[in-house]
Design a protein around this motif. Structure first.
Motif, PDB file in Angstrom:
ATOM      1  N   ILE A  42       0.863  -1.186   0.000  1.00 14.71           N
ATOM      2  CA  ILE A  42       0.000   0.000   0.000  1.00 14.71           C
ATOM      3  C   ILE A  42       0.897   1.233   0.000  1.00 14.71           C
ATOM      4  O   ILE A  42       1.652   1.469   0.941  1.00 14.71           O
ATOM      5  CB  ILE A  42      -0.938   0.016   1.218  1.00 14.71           C
ATOM      6  N   LEU A  43       0.847   2.013  -1.073  1.00 12.31           N
ATOM      7  CA  LEU A  43       1.738   3.154  -1.241  1.00 12.31           C
ATOM      8  C   LEU A  43       1.517   4.177  -0.140  1.00 12.31           C
ATOM      9  O   LEU A  43       0.383   4.549   0.176  1.00 12.31           O
ATOM     10  CB  LEU A  43       1.507   3.801  -2.604  1.00 12.31           C
ATOM     11  N   GLN A  44       2.619   4.632   0.448  1.00  8.03           N
ATOM     12  CA  GLN A  44       2.593   5.669   1.472  1.00  8.03           C
ATOM     13  C   GLN A  44       3.598   6.756   1.111  1.00  8.03           C
ATOM     14  O   GLN A  44       4.639   6.478   0.490  1.00  8.03           O
ATOM     15  CB  GLN A  44       2.951   5.074   2.841  1.00  8.03           C
ATOM     16  N   ASP A  45       3.311   7.967   1.547  1.00  6.79           N
ATOM     17  CA  ASP A  45       4.243   9.062   1.283  1.00  6.79           C
ATOM     18  C   ASP A  45       5.623   8.778   1.852  1.00  6.79           C
ATOM     19  O   ASP A  45       6.632   9.233   1.302  1.00  6.79           O
ATOM     20  CB  ASP A  45       3.713  10.367   1.884  1.00  6.79           C
ATOM     21  N   SER A  46       5.670   8.029   2.945  1.00  6.08           N
ATOM     22  CA  SER A  46       6.956   7.750   3.588  1.00  6.08           C
ATOM     23  C   SER A  46       7.852   6.876   2.724  1.00  6.08           C
ATOM     24  O   SER A  46       9.064   6.807   2.954  1.00  6.08           O
ATOM     25  CB  SER A  46       6.740   7.076   4.943  1.00  6.08           C
ATOM     26  N   PHE A  47       7.299   6.203   1.709  1.00  7.70           N
ATOM     27  CA  PHE A  47       8.112   5.396   0.785  1.00  7.70           C
ATOM     28  C   PHE A  47       8.847   6.285  -0.219  1.00  7.70           C
ATOM     29  O   PHE A  47       9.807   5.838  -0.846  1.00  7.70           O
ATOM     30  CB  PHE A  47       7.242   4.426  -0.013  1.00  7.70           C
ATOM     31  N   LEU A  48       8.356   7.508  -0.398  1.00 14.46           N
ATOM     32  CA  LEU A  48       8.807   8.365  -1.481  1.00 14.46           C
ATOM     33  C   LEU A  48       9.852   9.353  -0.988  1.00 14.46           C
ATOM     34  O   LEU A  48       9.760   9.887   0.123  1.00 14.46           O
ATOM     35  CB  LEU A  48       7.615   9.114  -2.075  1.00 14.46           C
ATOM     36  N   ALA A  49      10.856   9.593  -1.818  1.00 11.03           N
ATOM     37  CA  ALA A  49      11.924  10.523  -1.462  1.00 11.03           C
ATOM     38  C   ALA A  49      11.338  11.919  -1.245  1.00 11.03           C
ATOM     39  O   ALA A  49      10.459  12.353  -2.007  1.00 11.03           O
ATOM     40  CB  ALA A  49      12.969  10.560  -2.574  1.00 11.03           C
ATOM     41  N   PRO A  50      11.798  12.640  -0.220  1.00 11.77           N
ATOM     42  CA  PRO A  50      11.298  14.009  -0.006  1.00 11.77           C
ATOM     43  C   PRO A  50      11.439  14.884  -1.241  1.00 11.77           C
ATOM     44  O   PRO A  50      10.563  15.719  -1.524  1.00 11.77           O
ATOM     45  CB  PRO A  50      12.176  14.508   1.148  1.00 11.77           C
ATOM     46  N   GLU A  51      12.526  14.696  -2.008  1.00 14.11           N
ATOM     47  CA  GLU A  51      12.712  15.490  -3.223  1.00 14.11           C
ATOM     48  C   GLU A  51      11.638  15.172  -4.264  1.00 14.11           C
ATOM     49  O   GLU A  51      11.208  16.055  -5.016  1.00 14.11           O
ATOM     50  CB  GLU A  51      14.105  15.225  -3.817  1.00 14.11           C
ATOM     51  N   PHE A  52      11.216  13.904  -4.326  1.00 18.10           N
ATOM     52  CA  PHE A  52      10.162  13.515  -5.261  1.00 18.10           C
ATOM     53  C   PHE A  52       8.837  14.169  -4.856  1.00 18.10           C
ATOM     54  O   PHE A  52       8.105  14.696  -5.706  1.00 18.10           O
ATOM     55  CB  PHE A  52      10.024  11.998  -5.284  1.00 18.10           C
ATOM     56  N   LEU A  53       8.538  14.159  -3.568  1.00 22.98           N
ATOM     57  CA  LEU A  53       7.311  14.797  -3.090  1.00 22.98           C
ATOM     58  C   LEU A  53       7.334  16.298  -3.374  1.00 22.98           C
ATOM     59  O   LEU A  53       6.296  16.901  -3.691  1.00 22.98           O
ATOM     60  CB  LEU A  53       7.135  14.536  -1.596  1.00 22.98           C
ATOM     61  N   GLU A  54       8.512  16.898  -3.293  1.00 23.37           N
ATOM     62  CA  GLU A  54       8.645  18.321  -3.612  1.00 23.37           C
ATOM     63  C   GLU A  54       8.356  18.571  -5.089  1.00 23.37           C
ATOM     64  O   GLU A  54       7.707  19.560  -5.459  1.00 23.37           O
ATOM     65  CB  GLU A  54      10.054  18.802  -3.253  1.00 23.37           C
ATOM     66  N   ILE A  55       8.837  17.664  -5.959  1.00 27.30           N
ATOM     67  CA  ILE A  55       8.567  17.781  -7.394  1.00 27.30           C
ATOM     68  C   ILE A  55       7.071  17.682  -7.666  1.00 27.30           C
ATOM     69  O   ILE A  55       6.498  18.475  -8.428  1.00 27.30           O
ATOM     70  CB  ILE A  55       9.331  16.694  -8.175  1.00 27.30           C
ATOM     71  N   VAL A  56       6.415  16.702  -7.037  1.00 29.04           N
ATOM     72  CA  VAL A  56       4.971  16.532  -7.242  1.00 29.04           C
ATOM     73  C   VAL A  56       4.217  17.762  -6.746  1.00 29.04           C
ATOM     74  O   VAL A  56       3.277  18.240  -7.395  1.00 29.04           O
ATOM     75  CB  VAL A  56       4.478  15.264  -6.520  1.00 29.04           C
ATOM     76  N   SER A  57       4.639  18.289  -5.592  1.00 23.89           N
ATOM     77  CA  SER A  57       3.996  19.490  -5.052  1.00 23.89           C
ATOM     78  C   SER A  57       4.130  20.652  -6.030  1.00 23.89           C
ATOM     79  O   SER A  57       3.155  21.396  -6.266  1.00 23.89           O
ATOM     80  CB  SER A  57       4.627  19.852  -3.708  1.00 23.89           C
ATOM     81  N   TYR A  58       5.311  20.802  -6.638  1.00 19.89           N
ATOM     82  CA  TYR A  58       5.488  21.870  -7.618  1.00 19.89           C
ATOM     83  C   TYR A  58       4.567  21.654  -8.818  1.00 19.89           C
ATOM     84  O   TYR A  58       3.908  22.592  -9.293  1.00 19.89           O
ATOM     85  CB  TYR A  58       6.943  21.952  -8.090  1.00 19.89           C
ATOM     86  N   CYS A  59       4.535  20.419  -9.320  1.00 24.11           N
ATOM     87  CA  CYS A  59       3.774  20.138 -10.543  1.00 24.11           C
ATOM     88  C   CYS A  59       2.267  20.297 -10.347  1.00 24.11           C
ATOM     89  O   CYS A  59       1.538  20.486 -11.330  1.00 24.11           O
ATOM     90  CB  CYS A  59       4.089  18.725 -11.047  1.00 24.11           C
ATOM     91  N   THR A  60       1.796  20.212  -9.119  1.00 22.15           N
ATOM     92  CA  THR A  60       0.362  20.380  -8.853  1.00 22.15           C
ATOM     93  C   THR A  60       0.027  21.810  -8.443  1.00 22.15           C
ATOM     94  O   THR A  60      -1.134  22.107  -8.145  1.00 22.15           O
ATOM     95  CB  THR A  60      -0.095  19.405  -7.754  1.00 22.15           C
ATOM     96  N   SER A  61       1.018  22.682  -8.426  1.00 20.86           N
ATOM     97  CA  SER A  61       0.759  24.081  -8.097  1.00 20.86           C
ATOM     98  C   SER A  61       0.214  24.809  -9.328  1.00 20.86           C
ATOM     99  O   SER A  61       0.484  24.416 -10.465  1.00 20.86           O
ATOM    100  CB  SER A  61       2.044  24.757  -7.616  1.00 20.86           C
ATOM    101  N   PRO A  62      -0.564  25.861  -9.129  1.00 18.89           N
ATOM    102  CA  PRO A  62      -1.197  26.532 -10.288  1.00 18.89           C
ATOM    103  C   PRO A  62      -0.210  27.189 -11.239  1.00 18.89           C
ATOM    104  O   PRO A  62      -0.532  27.398 -12.410  1.00 18.89           O
ATOM    105  CB  PRO A  62      -2.111  27.572  -9.615  1.00 18.89           C
ATOM    106  N   ASP A  63       0.985  27.513 -10.761  1.00 23.09           N
ATOM    107  CA  ASP A  63       1.954  28.203 -11.622  1.00 23.09           C
ATOM    108  C   ASP A  63       3.006  27.258 -12.220  1.00 23.09           C
ATOM    109  O   ASP A  63       4.010  27.715 -12.760  1.00 23.09           O
ATOM    110  CB  ASP A  63       2.674  29.293 -10.811  1.00 23.09           C
ATOM    111  N   ALA A  64       2.788  25.961 -12.112  1.00 23.38           N
ATOM    112  CA  ALA A  64       3.783  25.002 -12.602  1.00 23.38           C
ATOM    113  C   ALA A  64       3.953  25.112 -14.115  1.00 23.38           C
ATOM    114  O   ALA A  64       2.981  25.292 -14.849  1.00 23.38           O
ATOM    115  CB  ALA A  64       3.359  23.585 -12.227  1.00 23.38           C
TER     116      ALA A  64
END
Length: 294
Positions: A42-64
């Motif tokens: 079961i996928l959890q955020d804790s499996f994902l590298a913090p840098e990857f989560l930062e990339i996803v956060s950027y890509c989902t922002s309105p100014d991406a």
């Protein structure tokens, strides 16, 4: 050479039989296999590298935008190949231990694809629904929407996911090929190995002399176009596991099959099949079909 269903009905039947056999293996595994690390399913955020989560956060922002995303990734030549961190070391270690546990069990096992003999089909061990699908939909699709808009990066609606294994006494390398995917993710999970670099040629072209060489980096992934011809050199020592996710966009492949380069003729299949649908382009696909030409 790809043939239409009327010219090669035995190939259609063979592939439908493969899907039936896979479903049988999945049922046996679900009822009998004892998982070593049940948490990795079961996928959890804790499996994902913090840098990857930062990339996803950027890509989902309105100014991406694409230029902003490229500041977070490593690009290779002009072939639209990108490297980015994906998982943590802790997750990769537990995931590989789970894969080894399955490999050493007496459960039935299918080949990952027609070119690899050793590895695991993730849908057969129950990792599609709660791991690969959310990885594709929630995390990867915002990234691919910016990197590959022309390939349906914003509407990747199905996948085939598997893990391949390379060792000195089993599969050593992978000859040049392109994938049955619009976009491919290739993550190096470990373990310790030397050599075995990837090489990339041109898009939808035979392998030429101008190649791009890319080294595997543990826990990090490569995103590339499925039609980018590529392969892997032999490893010199150790053992390497790679997670491969072939991501598909029905809105793209419904018009032209990427394997036979023709308008697809479809036969019904179970699960995601090859990522084709018979629904309207704006609808959520209800049945997914195989291209009978491949």
């Amino acid at each position: 050479v790809w043939a239409a269903m009327t010219d090669q009905p035995e190939e259609v039947q063979r592939r439908k039989q493969l899907i039936h056999q896979s479903a049988e293996r999945k049922a046996i595994i679900a009822s009998r296999y004892k998982r070593k690390h049940p948490e990795v399913y079961i996928l959890q955020d804790s499996f994902l590298a913090p840098e990857f989560l930062e990339i996803v956060s950027y890509c989902t922002s309105p100014d991406a935008h694409l230029d902003g995303l490229l500041r977070y990734t490593e690009s290779f030549s002009d072939k639209r190949i990108y490297r980015l961190p994906v998982f943590t070391e802790e997750f990769c270690r537990a995931f590989v231990e789970e894969l080894e546990n399955f490999e050493q069990s007496d459960m039935p096992k299918g080949r990952p694809n027609s070119m690899n003999n050793y590895g695991v089909l993730l849908n057969e061990i129950g990792m599609d629904e709660n791991f690969v699908t959310p990885l594709r939909e929630k995390y990867l699709r915002p990234i691919t929407a910016l990197l590959y808009p022309d390939l349906g990066g914003a509407c990747l609606d199905s996948h085939k996911a598997f893990v391949v294994k390379y060792t000195l006494h089993e599969d050593l390398d992978l000859s040049s090929h392109y994938d049955n995917a619009e976009v491919t993710l290739n993550v190096s999970l470990g373990k310790d190995f030397t050599e075995g670099n990837l090489y990339f040629g041109d898009f939808r072209q035979v392998l030429g002399t101008f190649l791009t060489w890319v080294e595997h980096v543990g826990t990090q992934g490569l995103l590339h176009r499925g039609g980018q011809i590529h392969g892997a050199l032999p490893i010199a020592s150790g053992e390497r596991w790679n997670l491969i996710v072939w991501m598909r966009a029905s809105t793209i492949r419904n018009r032209l099959c990427p394997m036979c380069n023709q308008k697809p003729e479809l036969v019904e299949a179970e699960g995601f099949g090859d990522g084709f649908t018979e629904t309207a382009e704006d609808d959520v696909p209800e049945t997914v079909d195989l291209c009978s030409l491949w």
